[in-house]
Design a protein around this motif. Structure first.
Motif, PDB file in Angstrom:
ATOM      1  N   GLN A 230      41.816  44.268   9.755  1.00 12.65           N
ATOM      2  CA  GLN A 230      43.257  44.075   9.623  1.00 12.65           C
ATOM      3  C   GLN A 230      43.629  43.678   8.204  1.00 12.65           C
ATOM      4  OE1 GLN A 230      45.237  41.968  12.685  1.00 12.65           O
ATOM      5  NE2 GLN A 230      44.021  42.851  14.317  1.00 12.65           N
TER       6      GLN A 230
ATOM      7  N   ALA B   9      47.483  38.151  27.693  1.00 18.75           N
ATOM      8  CA  ALA B   9      48.216  38.765  26.589  1.00 18.75           C
ATOM      9  C   ALA B   9      47.772  40.208  26.473  1.00 18.75           C
ATOM     10  CB  ALA B   9      47.931  38.029  25.284  1.00 18.75           C
ATOM     11  N   PHE B  10      48.634  41.018  25.931  1.00 11.85           N
ATOM     12  CA  PHE B  10      48.266  42.426  25.734  1.00 11.85           C
ATOM     13  C   PHE B  10      49.001  42.955  24.513  1.00 11.85           C
ATOM     14  CE2 PHE B  10      51.659  41.962  28.827  1.00 11.85           C
ATOM     15  CZ  PHE B  10      52.647  42.792  28.345  1.00 11.85           C
ATOM     16  N   GLY B  11      48.426  43.970  23.884  1.00 13.41           N
ATOM     17  CA  GLY B  11      49.054  44.550  22.689  1.00 13.41           C
ATOM     18  C   GLY B  11      49.217  46.047  22.874  1.00 13.41           C
TER      19      GLY B  11
ATOM     20  N   VAL C 123      41.421  36.238  22.908  1.00 12.57           N
ATOM     21  CA  VAL C 123      41.389  36.322  24.376  1.00 12.57           C
ATOM     22  C   VAL C 123      39.961  36.105  24.874  1.00 12.57           C
ATOM     23  CG1 VAL C 123      43.432  37.694  24.887  1.00 12.57           C
ATOM     24  CG2 VAL C 123      41.347  38.835  24.108  1.00 12.57           C
TER      25      VAL C 123
ATOM     26  N   ARG D 201      49.467  47.573   7.915  1.00  7.36           N
ATOM     27  CA  ARG D 201      48.066  47.418   7.525  1.00  7.36           C
ATOM     28  C   ARG D 201      47.798  48.249   6.300  1.00  7.36           C
ATOM     29  NH1 ARG D 201      44.695  47.018  13.251  1.00  7.36           N
ATOM     30  NH2 ARG D 201      46.228  45.596  14.139  1.00  7.36           N
TER      31      ARG D 201
ATOM     32  N   HIS E 185      49.739  42.496  13.180  1.00  9.77           N
ATOM     33  CA  HIS E 185      49.926  42.748  14.619  1.00  9.77           C
ATOM     34  C   HIS E 185      51.016  41.811  15.156  1.00  9.77           C
ATOM     35  CE1 HIS E 185      46.310  39.764  15.362  1.00  9.77           C
ATOM     36  NE2 HIS E 185      47.190  39.288  14.537  1.00  9.77           N
TER      37      HIS E 185
ATOM     38  N   PRO F  16      44.703  47.065  24.665  1.00 13.52           N
ATOM     39  CA  PRO F  16      43.797  45.927  24.565  1.00 13.52           C
ATOM     40  C   PRO F  16      44.483  44.690  25.137  1.00 13.52           C
ATOM     41  CG  PRO F  16      44.755  46.419  22.423  1.00 13.52           C
ATOM     42  CD  PRO F  16      45.272  47.456  23.372  1.00 13.52           C
ATOM     43  N   CYS F  17      43.710  43.881  25.842  1.00 15.07           N
ATOM     44  CA  CYS F  17      44.335  42.742  26.523  1.00 15.07           C
ATOM     45  C   CYS F  17      43.281  41.700  26.900  1.00 15.07           C
ATOM     46  CB  CYS F  17      45.055  43.235  27.774  1.00 15.07           C
ATOM     47  SG  CYS F  17      44.004  44.239  28.851  1.00 15.07           S
ATOM     48  N   GLY F  18      43.709  40.647  27.555  1.00 14.18           N
ATOM     49  CA  GLY F  18      42.749  39.647  27.995  1.00 14.18           C
ATOM     50  C   GLY F  18      43.446  38.369  28.418  1.00 14.18           C
TER      51      GLY F  18
ATOM     52  N   GLN G  21      54.141  47.838  17.425  1.00 16.33           N
ATOM     53  CA  GLN G  21      53.416  47.373  18.602  1.00 16.33           C
ATOM     54  C   GLN G  21      54.405  46.672  19.532  1.00 16.33           C
ATOM     55  OE1 GLN G  21      50.351  44.663  17.238  1.00 16.33           O
ATOM     56  NE2 GLN G  21      48.901  46.340  16.882  1.00 16.33           N
TER      57      GLN G  21
ATOM     58  N   GLN H 131      52.479  35.088  19.204  1.00 12.89           N
ATOM     59  CA  GLN H 131      52.032  34.333  20.385  1.00 12.89           C
ATOM     60  C   GLN H 131      52.222  32.827  20.201  1.00 12.89           C
ATOM     61  OE1 GLN H 131      48.241  35.244  22.068  1.00 12.89           O
ATOM     62  NE2 GLN H 131      48.536  37.457  21.993  1.00 12.89           N
TER      63      GLN H 131
ATOM     64  N   SER I   5      50.720  40.121  17.657  1.00 14.72           N
ATOM     65  CA  SER I   5      50.080  38.927  18.243  1.00 14.72           C
ATOM     66  C   SER I   5      50.468  37.672  17.451  1.00 14.72           C
ATOM     67  CB  SER I   5      48.558  39.074  18.227  1.00 14.72           C
ATOM     68  OG  SER I   5      48.154  40.275  18.826  1.00 14.72           O
TER      69      SER I   5
ATOM     70  N   PHE J  41      38.262  40.465  21.319  1.00 15.00           N
ATOM     71  CA  PHE J  41      39.324  40.024  20.414  1.00 15.00           C
ATOM     72  C   PHE J  41      39.253  38.507  20.388  1.00 15.00           C
ATOM     73  CE2 PHE J  41      40.556  43.850  22.626  1.00 15.00           C
ATOM     74  CZ  PHE J  41      40.842  44.709  21.575  1.00 15.00           C
TER      75      PHE J  41
HETATM   76  N1  DAH Z   1      46.566  42.418  18.177  1.00 13.03           N
HETATM   77  C1  DAH Z   1      45.481  43.337  18.482  1.00 13.03           C
HETATM   78  C2  DAH Z   1      45.466  44.443  17.416  1.00 13.03           C
HETATM   79  O1  DAH Z   1      46.471  44.749  16.848  1.00 13.03           O
HETATM   80  C3  DAH Z   1      45.663  43.960  19.837  1.00 13.03           C
HETATM   81  C4  DAH Z   1      45.522  42.998  20.967  1.00 13.03           C
HETATM   82  C5  DAH Z   1      44.325  42.844  21.597  1.00 13.03           C
HETATM   83  C6  DAH Z   1      46.595  42.272  21.430  1.00 13.03           C
HETATM   84  C7  DAH Z   1      44.152  42.006  22.666  1.00 13.03           C
HETATM   85  C8  DAH Z   1      46.456  41.401  22.507  1.00 13.03           C
HETATM   86  C9  DAH Z   1      45.229  41.285  23.117  1.00 13.03           C
HETATM   87  O2  DAH Z   1      47.455  40.669  22.985  1.00 13.03           O
HETATM   88  O3  DAH Z   1      45.089  40.451  24.175  1.00 13.03           O
HETATM   89  O4  DAH Z   1      44.448  45.013  17.186  1.00 13.03           O
END
Ligand code: DAH
Length: 337
Positions: free
Chosen positions: A152, A302-304, A249, A192, A166, A279-281, A206, A171, A168, A246
């Motif tokens: 990143q 969370a998820f992206g 998570v 990026r 991102h 992607p998430c977790g 995103q 959060q 994220s 990640f």
């Molecule tokens: N922020 C990560 C990216 O841009 C993607 C991501 C992965 C977001 C896992 C999330 C997560 O919320 O739980 O590569």
């Protein structure tokens, strides 16, 4: 000259319409008009140099006088009787039409996602694009020397802030601001330092999601993701989770979508029947702590979502560079308002 002047004044006084005035103009000042040709019809051999000069001066005065008088008369005639040739108002003519702009495919996709999430009780929030390293990385459990940062790389500002890599980054901001329980999505623009090609851009979108409450588990995550994708693609979908790493998570997953083109049999788009999508977790306890949330009481997921990627899938856009190119021919294809 005096005689011409008086005649002109009389003619103008008698003129009844703009057309009359125009005729007078042609008669006096037209290419063959009597003032225009006056010098030609004069025998200068009888004139002394001084007389020639006087003749020139007077002729110019007469021309100026005539031009002004005619212009004034034509304005008055025009105001009194507007040009009779102007077409009457045609009530049956089609309207001039108003050109509407078109929403960008990313905007359309974002609006759709917002709708779906709001339907599930999520708030839609936004955060800054110019972000601190802290919220973008440290607060997300990505310390300075962590290799996850290599993926990143971004743009650095002189004041040590960065362009967020991102969504994220929102959060911990959100947890600090609203506390728990919280259910929110944050769509937005990310950056990026990328070599640009058909599938990589330095600027993309995103949509991050965050749910924190008591007793949140992977089952809640799967349910929300399935609902989301069924609504986006307007049919029942199958998903699966694979482990993914990640730092923010634990456990972390890659959520794959069962390919909608081949039904999971495997095709040239998906390869093995699954498309890596979200992607998430479960939110890492360290992240909760940074947000001032007690991880022994609360948990979350969370998820992206790659908003740009989703828009490309949805609309069959093959080259990511078309999205930011600003070519109206591209944008107008999505003119749904
Ligand atoms: N922020 C990560 C990216 O841009 C993607 C991501 C992965 C977001 C896992 C999330 C997560 O919320 O739980 O590569």
């Amino acid at each position: 000259m005096q005689e011409i002047k008086e005649r002109l004044e009389r003619d103008l006084a008698n003129a009844k319409s703009a057309a009359d005035v125009e005729q007078i103009r042609v008669h006096y000042l037209g290419r063959k008009g009597c003032i225009t040709t006056l010098a030609k019809g004069t025998d200068f051999s009888r004139f002394s140099p001084e007389e020639k000069k006087q003749f020139g001066i007077r002729l110019n005065q007469l021309k100026n006088f005539a031009a002004e008088a005619i212009q004034k008369a034509s304005q008055q005639a025009g105001a009194a009787a507007p040009n009779k040739k102007a077409p009457a108002l045609d009530l049956t003519a089609p309207g001039a039409g108003r050109r509407l702009g078109a929403l960008h495919p990313i905007t359309l996709t974002q609006m759709e996602l917002e709708d779906i999430f709001q339907g599930m009780g999520f708030s839609v929030l936004a955060g800054p694009e110019v972000e601190s390293e802290y919220f973008c990385f440290e607060a997300l459990n990505i310390p300075h020397d962590h290799p996850a940062r290599d993926m990143q790389d971004t743009f650095w500002l002189k004041n040590n802030l960065i362009l967020r890599t991102h969504t994220s980054a929102n959060q911990v901001r959100t947890l600090l601001r609203f506390g728990a329980p919280i259910r929110a999505v944050f769509p937005g623009r990310c950056f990026r330092y990328e070599a640009v090609d058909p599938s990589h851009e330095n600027t993309f979108y995103q949509c991050e999601g965050l749910v924190v409450d008591e007793n949140i588990s992977v089952a809640n995550l799967i349910a929300v993701m399935k609902t989301l994708l069924s609504e986006v693609f307007r049919r029942d979908v199958k998903v699966r989770l694979r482990p993914g790493f990640f730092p923010f998570v634990e456990p972390g997953f890659e959520l794959d979508l069962n390919c909608l083109l081949c039904g999971g049999k495997g095709c040239s788009t998906c390869g093995d029947g699954w498309i890596e999508l979200i992607p998430c977790g479960l939110v890492h306890p360290e992240v909760l702590r940074h947000g001032g949330i007690d991880p022994t009481r609360y948990s979350g997921f969370a998820f992206g979502i790659g908003l740009t990627r989703l828009a490309m899938m949805k609309y069959g856009i093959r080259d990511i560079r078309s999205l930011n190119a600003g070519d109206l021919r591209f944008n107008k294809q999505f003119a749904v308002l």
